[in-house]
Design an enzyme around this catalytic site. Structure first.
Site, PDB file in Angstrom:
ATOM      1  N   ARG A  51      73.032  37.029  42.563  1.00 40.31           N
ATOM      2  CA  ARG A  51      71.897  37.775  43.101  1.00 40.31           C
ATOM      3  C   ARG A  51      72.231  39.261  43.128  1.00 40.31           C
ATOM      4  NH1 ARG A  51      69.158  34.627  48.127  1.00 40.31           N
ATOM      5  NH2 ARG A  51      68.492  36.782  48.436  1.00 40.31           N
ATOM      6  N   ASP A  53      71.917  43.298  43.479  1.00 40.85           N
ATOM      7  CA  ASP A  53      71.261  44.179  44.435  1.00 40.85           C
ATOM      8  C   ASP A  53      70.303  45.140  43.728  1.00 40.85           C
ATOM      9  OD1 ASP A  53      72.669  43.086  46.568  1.00 40.85           O
ATOM     10  OD2 ASP A  53      74.287  44.565  46.431  1.00 40.85           O
ATOM     11  N   TYR A 120      81.895  41.274  36.093  1.00 38.41           N
ATOM     12  CA  TYR A 120      81.137  42.507  36.275  1.00 38.41           C
ATOM     13  C   TYR A 120      81.934  43.676  35.699  1.00 38.41           C
ATOM     14  CZ  TYR A 120      77.978  40.370  39.766  1.00 38.41           C
ATOM     15  OH  TYR A 120      77.052  39.599  40.414  1.00 38.41           O
ATOM     16  N   ARG A 207      81.248  46.554  44.385  1.00 42.39           N
ATOM     17  CA  ARG A 207      81.085  47.996  44.621  1.00 42.39           C
ATOM     18  C   ARG A 207      82.037  48.500  45.700  1.00 42.39           C
ATOM     19  NH1 ARG A 207      75.501  49.697  45.929  1.00 42.39           N
ATOM     20  NH2 ARG A 207      74.930  47.576  46.505  1.00 42.39           N
TER      21      ARG A 207
END
Length: 275
Positions: A51, A53, A120, A207
């Site tokens: 999911r 952001d 990622y 992040r």
């Protein structure tokens, strides 16, 4: 019938993946298009592997959707849903969502729980000669970073750890994650790519990892400090969550088909220790 959809999207103008009232999200846009193409009475429910952001992109998002009927009727004729979607769904979606593949899912497949890995990449610039045309998918940082020091520090975080210092924990969730790979590399165009791969990630974890590495790369924190972050009892306030536009979900991996159901069952069990 369960279908697997492989998607790419530019997250710039989406308020994240998850459906939210009055907001443009990837999930609501995809579900509305599915409803339109398949002539359904209501939006079907989709489940994604990760999911993302608001503002985060995906090159390799995976989604599943369950359909009650394998056929869709139009103009008095019935057509297989899969055929209709392969032909018409790409046309029904906006340009910032691309369908890379649609197939009938193997038995036991769950886009979220069957996954064994997510990869990622966070991209950023750290010098004045950045390419402004890339700023929809990279982050500009105004200070020069020591990428060798960052990469050295990153290796201390690889492994099975409690990443609560880097996460926004949920009451019903766990912050135990197996971080299989974390690396920092200067690219040929002088940008920086930070690659993170794990079985799964907590909310804002990637992040936050990047934010911690940036602290080390700017030499505001030491390599030892980053290792100590793994001993935190809660979210660390001095770790900055980096801006979303630099982050892209690149790939989701799955086990062989005969292991999908077993993997889904294992992933649903909460992990609370490091064993």
């Amino acid at each position: 019938m369960r279908l697997r959809l492989d998607l790419s999207y530019d997250g710039t103008h989406f308020s994240g993946w998850a459906r939210q009232p009055e907001l443009r999200t990837v999930q609501s846009t995809l579900e509305s298009a599915l409803k339109q193409v398949l002539r359904l009475p209501m939006d079907p429910l989709t489940v994604c592997a990760g999911r993302t952001d608001a503002g985060v992109h995906a090159r390799g998002q995976v989604v599943h959707v369950d359909l009650e009927h394998p056929l869709v009727t139009a103009h008095g004729q019935s057509h297989p849903c899969l055929d209709v979607l392969q032909k018409s769904l790409p046309k029904a979606l906006p340009p910032d969502i691309v369908v890379r593949g649609i197939m009938e899912a193997p038995e036991g497949f769950d886009a979220r729980f069957s996954a064994v890995g997510r990869r990622y990449i966070y991209r950023l610039w750290d010098h004045a000669q950045y390419d402004p045309l890339t700023l929809t998918y990279t982050t500009y940082y105004r200070h020069t970073l020591d990428t060798e020091l960052m990469n050295q520090a990153a290796q201390q975080l690889v492994g099975l750890h409690d990443f609560i210092g880097f996460c926004k924990a949920k009451p019903e969730g766990t912050t135990m994650r197996h971080l299989r790979h974390l690396s920092v590399a200067r690219q040929q165009d002088s940008s920086i790519a930070i690659t993170a791969e794990a079985d799964a990630f907590c909310h804002s974890m990637v992040r936050s990892l990047v934010g911690a590495l940036v602290n080390v790369g700017r030499q505001r924190r030491t390599v030892a400090w980053l290792a100590d972050c793994l001993q935190a009892a809660g979210r660390l306030g001095d770790i900055v969550v980096m801006p979303p536009q630099g982050l892209t979900l690149e790939e989701v991996t799955y086990p062989p088909d005969h292991e999908l159901a077993t993997r889904a069952g294992e992933a649903r069990r909460r992990r609370d220790d490091l064993s």
